[in-house]
Design a protein around this motif. Structure first.
Motif: not given
Length: 500
Positions: A123-125, A129-131, A145-146, A171-174
């Motif tokens: 996820i790469s937004v 909005y990522a959550a 994989m965030l 895994m993440g964020p970032d």
């Protein structure tokens, strides 16, 4: 100089695409700076501070693309904006697994129809909005994989608790690096499969340890990225606990290694309990925190894990090169330096590697700043957001680093410039070649350049070709970031009149 902004509404693009656009705009004649960024409040603030925000860009929202240009003329600015828009409009159609060209899926549901047996979503937004997207993926039974940053910490905690309930990973964020079942994700290196499992709240830390393992003839079972905040007390190690549980139950992982920044006090106590219950040998390395670590550097963490896997004893060594060779390097490098040259200046691409260098330099030189200003000795992490506004990350493009190397070399107090070079998937195809002209120029000024390379022979760039290119340019290449920092400290101390 005029500042031009073009806004594309509801046109999200990931950071890799935006970095490429920025670079393509900056090669247009007459362009001084250029940026392509999503219009989040944080990004607009960065653009404003960099002098890249105009009226149109200030109206952008988080899902809007801002193309920003500073140029010597209106025509040059317009040409750069047009070049960016033409590149975006000319994007080729995506190909499916069968090689057929088709539009890219626009939703998680349509993506799962295309790849029904997928078990992980990257996820790469925008962070805002990522959550929501991650929640959908977790409910669909996918590990995550965030890659997104700027995700609120409350969202991170909620997502990781949901993942734990469902037996999944966030895994993440970032999170930019992971290796799962031998598959490299993000900015990872080509390393062999093996018996050492990693759990890392540090991307370049994970890369460095996995590369040292490969150099020692061992391999990685899994390298689980946790996200940089996982070990904080706000998050409480939610995904580290999950990772340790998984590695404990994995027959292929006989040794476990945990890497990250210093944990919060409460989380540090939890980690000690988790490790005691692990029932597998475990190495801990928290950069800059000697008390909580069982290995004091990334290199030592890898070698300690190798020793545990082989049932041997790991003996710490300041340098793996012969003692006499190191002494000659220090003497011969410091001897011709002008009297004013006494300081170490680190110019880094990897954040954890930069922090490790600071910790090691401080042990010998005293006050060392992590940042552009402050003490005489300093290390700058050029991958930090404040240095990458409108410019690609230094692991992808060497332009910013060349500028900083030239700046530090021109300072008459600089004795040593300290560098890291990070190889692997996603990194520049020839990072050493990108830096070589700046290194040669610094050497011509009488400044020593000491470098280390984080990579393997199997990486696309190749460890030996990159090491050789740095040496040809005049750099002293050390086997690890830790050894490079120690050598830099010895040379600076000798140049300043101290012993070696």
């Amino acid at each position: 100089m005029p500042v031009f902004n073009v806004v594309r509404r509801s046109a999200y693009h990931d950071s890799v695409t935006l970095m490429r656009l920025s670079r393509e705009m900056e090669i247009v004649p007459g362009v001084v700076r250029a940026a392509a960024m999503m219009g989040t409040p944080a990004n607009r603030a960065l653009l404003r501070d960099a002098g890249l925000l105009a009226g149109a860009g200030d109206t952008a929202g988080p899902t809007d693309l801002v193309i920003a240009v500073v140029a010597a003329s209106d025509d040059a600015a317009r040409a750069a904006c047009h070049a960016a828009e033409a590149t975006l409009d000319a994007a080729p159609p995506r190909s499916g697994l069968d090689g057929a060209s088709r539009p890219a899926p626009r939703t998680l549901t349509s993506a799962l129809r295309t790849i029904p047996d997928a078990n992980l979503a990257l996820i790469s937004v925008p962070g805002l909005y990522a959550a929501a997207e991650a929640t959908k993926a977790l409910h669909a039974g996918l590990h995550i994989m965030l890659f997104s940053d700027n995700v609120p910490v409350d969202d991170e905690v909620r997502l990781k608790r949901l993942a734990r309930e469902r037996g999944l990973f966030v895994m993440g964020p970032d999170c930019g690096t992971a290796i799962l079942g031998g598959v490299a994700l993000g900015f990872a290196n080509a390393v062999p499969r093996g018996r050492i499992g990693l759990a890392a709240a540090s991307g370049t830390g994970l890369q460095a340890v996995s590369c040292h393992l490969a150099a020692a003839g061992e391999g990685v079972s899994h390298a689980i990225g946790l996200g940089g905040r996982d070990l904080s007390d706000d998050v409480g190690g939610l995904m580290l606990e999950r990772a340790l549980e998984a590695l404990a139950g994995d027959d292929d992982s006989t040794v476990v290694c945990v890497i990250g920044k210093p944990p919060g006090p409460a989380t540090g106590k939890k980690i000690r309990g988790w490790v005691e219950r692990l029932e597998k040998p475990c190495v801990l390395h928290f950069t800059g925190d000697v008390g909580a670590s069982t290995a004091t550097t990334l290199e030592d963490a890898a070698l300690a894990a190798v020793a545990l896997a082989r049932g041997t004893e790991h003996r710490w060594r300041e340098f793996t090169l012969a003692e006499g060779h190191v002494q000659r390097l220090v003497r011969d490098t410091a001897a011709p330096m002008a009297r004013s040259r006494r300081c170490v200046r680190g110019v880094y691409a990897g954040g954890t590697l930069a922090q490790e260098a600071v910790a090691l330099l401080r042990r010998r030189l005293g006050d060392v700043a992590l940042g552009a200003d402050g003490a005489d000795h300093r290390v700058v992490d050029l991958g930090d957001d404040i240095y990458t506004v409108g410019r690609p990350h230094p692991m992808i493009d060497g332009t910013v680093r060349r500028e900083w190397i030239a700046r530090e070399a021109a300072d008459l107090t600089t004795a040593v410039i300290l560098l890291d070079v990070v190889l692997g998937y996603g990194a520049h195809v020839d990072p050493a070649g990108e830096l070589a002209p700046a290194i040669a120029s610094a050497r011509a000024r009488g400044v020593a350049v000491i470098a280390s390379v984080c990579g393997t022979e199997a990486d696309p760039q190749g460890l030996t070709p990159q090491t050789d290119a740095l040496a040809r340019a005049g750099a002293i290449v050390m086997p690890s970031n830790a050894q490079a920092a120690r050598l830099a400290a010895h040379i600076a101390a000798r140049a300043a009149g101290g012993d070696s």
